[in-house]
Design an enzyme around this catalytic site. Structure first.
Site, PDB file in Angstrom:
ATOM      1  N   ASN A 221       0.845  -1.197   0.000  1.00  0.00           N
ATOM      2  CA  ASN A 221       0.000   0.000   0.000  1.00  0.00           C
ATOM      3  C   ASN A 221       0.880   1.246   0.000  1.00  0.00           C
ATOM      4  O   ASN A 221       2.098   1.152   0.029  1.00  0.00           O
ATOM      5  CB  ASN A 221      -0.981  -0.017   1.179  1.00  0.00           C
ATOM      6  CG  ASN A 221      -0.261  -0.039   2.505  1.00  0.00           C
ATOM      7  OD1 ASN A 221       0.446   0.893   2.862  1.00  0.00           O
ATOM      8  ND2 ASN A 221      -0.411  -1.147   3.233  1.00  0.00           N
ATOM      9  N   PHE A 341      -4.808   4.363  14.289  1.00  0.00           N
ATOM     10  CA  PHE A 341      -4.970   5.300  13.184  1.00  0.00           C
ATOM     11  C   PHE A 341      -6.050   4.773  12.261  1.00  0.00           C
ATOM     12  O   PHE A 341      -6.130   3.563  12.035  1.00  0.00           O
ATOM     13  CB  PHE A 341      -3.666   5.457  12.391  1.00  0.00           C
ATOM     14  CG  PHE A 341      -2.771   6.540  12.922  1.00  0.00           C
ATOM     15  CD1 PHE A 341      -2.075   6.364  14.104  1.00  0.00           C
ATOM     16  CD2 PHE A 341      -2.639   7.750  12.250  1.00  0.00           C
ATOM     17  CE1 PHE A 341      -1.265   7.364  14.617  1.00  0.00           C
ATOM     18  CE2 PHE A 341      -1.831   8.753  12.733  1.00  0.00           C
ATOM     19  CZ  PHE A 341      -1.145   8.557  13.922  1.00  0.00           C
TER      20      PHE A 341
END
Ligand SMILES: Cc1cc2nc3c(=O)[nH]c(=O)nc-3n(C[C@H](O)[C@H](O)[C@H](O)COP(=O)(O)O)c2cc1C
Length: 418
Positions: A221, A341
């Site tokens: 990613n 997060f």
């Protein structure tokens, strides 16, 4: 800043000439120490001309020991840099050897050390070289990782000396972390944060994970790791003992931070489990792949002339921060402060609040991505959310966001039962 530059015997030694030039251009003083092997590649006179100082090569040098002896040289330095660093010097540093001027200086100097390895890709990939590097990183030494590409030996792969500008940036960021120039020195809120975090064990996961498809391909990613590295630097500046569990990112380790490198979500999970019991604050800033390939191919997958489609079966990865939340809940709420997060492209706060609850976290940092913010950007604008509070931080660089996040942790500590 006074930079003591060690040059060792690699083919990239000539690039250290440009490094001296860049350091001088940025206003730094440079003195160069060369190993015997380095002198087979570049003459000391070239470094003398560029640095404006005589080059030191000998440990047992009666003339020099009467003047700027090796201890005086170690005291003179604000930072030590070894570039290029050979496999040999990494091994010597890892073992604590001091059998020439450079390695003796490293042991005699209590200033931060930055190493920029460069070598043939096979030497780089040797398990012993990687173990030596990990040992150095675990001691808080900053490693500027080599790049990939064509090598002097004619091969292609990882092992080329990092760009000289990247080495300059790493040197300056190590120094600014130590001198504290990157943070507001007299800021009351920051001083309180320092008192709060002094000696605490802070564990931070960071970067992307890579899930193998076959020996040469992976699912990854866009996480750059910058937010997590900024948090590690800020927490370390505040006096915490910081361990970074880092997915594959090419960022230098902040000074004083212990770094554990991993690649897959499972490896990251194993590393977190190993550290969890000693942790006071766990910040999950890594972008962990939710799924991995069920059965990565042992050999490189070949394009089939008959098939237009290829199906990969994915299975779920362990939920690292969810596991931590469960551990804490099972322990009656005792355990580290858990900060997660949530990187989202839409419905930011709603998704973040769901994640806060389902994963049983203390705080979630909602992170809008995909709009010139977030992944691989220098700035961020986090929204910090707990069960009782919400705080929108105004957009600023990631170092500033990291400091604010730690300050807010302190502000809300009563609710977080720290
Ligand atoms: C032509 C040549 C190029 C070399 N390049 C490298 C290199 O890029 N990286 C490395 O680790 N070793 C390299 N070596 C091997 C080192 O020079 C050797 O391990 C030496 O003992 C290192 O000494 P030092 O670490 O004290 O400088 C090279 C050797 C030769 C002959």
């Amino acid at each position: 800043m006074n930079i003591l530059l060690g040059v060792t015997g690699g083919i990239a030694a000539y690039k250290a000439l440009n490094l001296v030039r860049l350091y001088r251009k940025a206003g730094h003083e440079v003195q160069v120490v060369m190993t015997d092997s380095a002198q087979a590649f570049v003459a000391p006179l070239s470094f003398q001309a560029l640095s404006g100082h005589p080059v030191r090569t000998e440990l047992f040098d009666p003339e020099q020991e009467a003047g700027m002896d090796h201890i005086a040289l170690a005291r003179w330095a604000d930072v030590l840099v070894i570039a290029p660093a050979t496999a040999n010097v990494l091994a010597k540093l890892s073992a604590g050897l001091a059998d020439d001027l450079l390695t003796t200086l490293v042991l005699a100097c209590d200033r931060p050390l930055v190493v920029a390895p460069a070598m043939n890709r096979v030497m780089w990939q040797q398990p012993v070289t990687q173990q030596n590097l990990q040992a150095l990183q675990a001691r808080g030494i900053t490693v500027v990782p080599p790049g990939e590409g064509e090598q002097a030996c004619g091969e292609t792969g990882e092992g080329r000396l990092a760009e000289e500008t990247a080495i300059v940036t790493a040197t300056e960021s190590v120094q600014s972390a130590l001198s504290g120039s990157s943070k507001p020195k007299n800021d009351q809120a920051w001083l309180k944060t320092q008192a709060f975090l002094q000696g605490k064990q802070v564990l931070i996961t960071v970067g992307p994970t890579q899930e193998p498809i076959d020996p040469v391909r992976f699912l990854g990613n866009r996480s750059s790791g910058r937010m997590g590295f900024a948090l590690a630097q800020a927490a370390s500046e505040a006096g915490a003992n910081v361990t970074l569990i880092a997915g594959p990112v090419a960022l230098p380790t902040p000074a004083g931070v212990r770094r554990v490198d991993v690649a897959t979500a499972q490896q990251m999970f194993d590393a977190v489990q190993a550290e969890f019991a000693q942790t006071d604050v766990l910040i999950g800033a890594a972008a962990v792949a939710d799924y991995r390939v069920a059965e990565p191919a042992e050999q490189k997958l070949k394009k089939s002339p008959d098939a237009d489609e290829l199906t990969l079966k994915l299975i779920k990865n362990p939920d690292i921060i969810g596991w931590a939340g469960e551990q804490k809940a099972q322990n009656g709420g005792k355990g580290p402060i858990l900060v997660g997060f949530a990187a989202e492209t839409e419905n930011l706060e709603a998704h973040a609040r769901t994640k806060l609850q389902t994963k049983q976290l203390d705080m979630i940092c909602a992170n809008q991505v995909g709009d010139k913010l977030g992944f691989d950007q220098p700035d961020n604008a986090l929204t910090l959310i707990t069960a009782e509070h919400t705080r929108h931080l105004t957009r600023s660089d990631k170092a500033d966001q990291a400091r604010q996040l730690l300050q807010v942790l302190l502000e809300w500590q009563a609710d977080l039962k720290f």
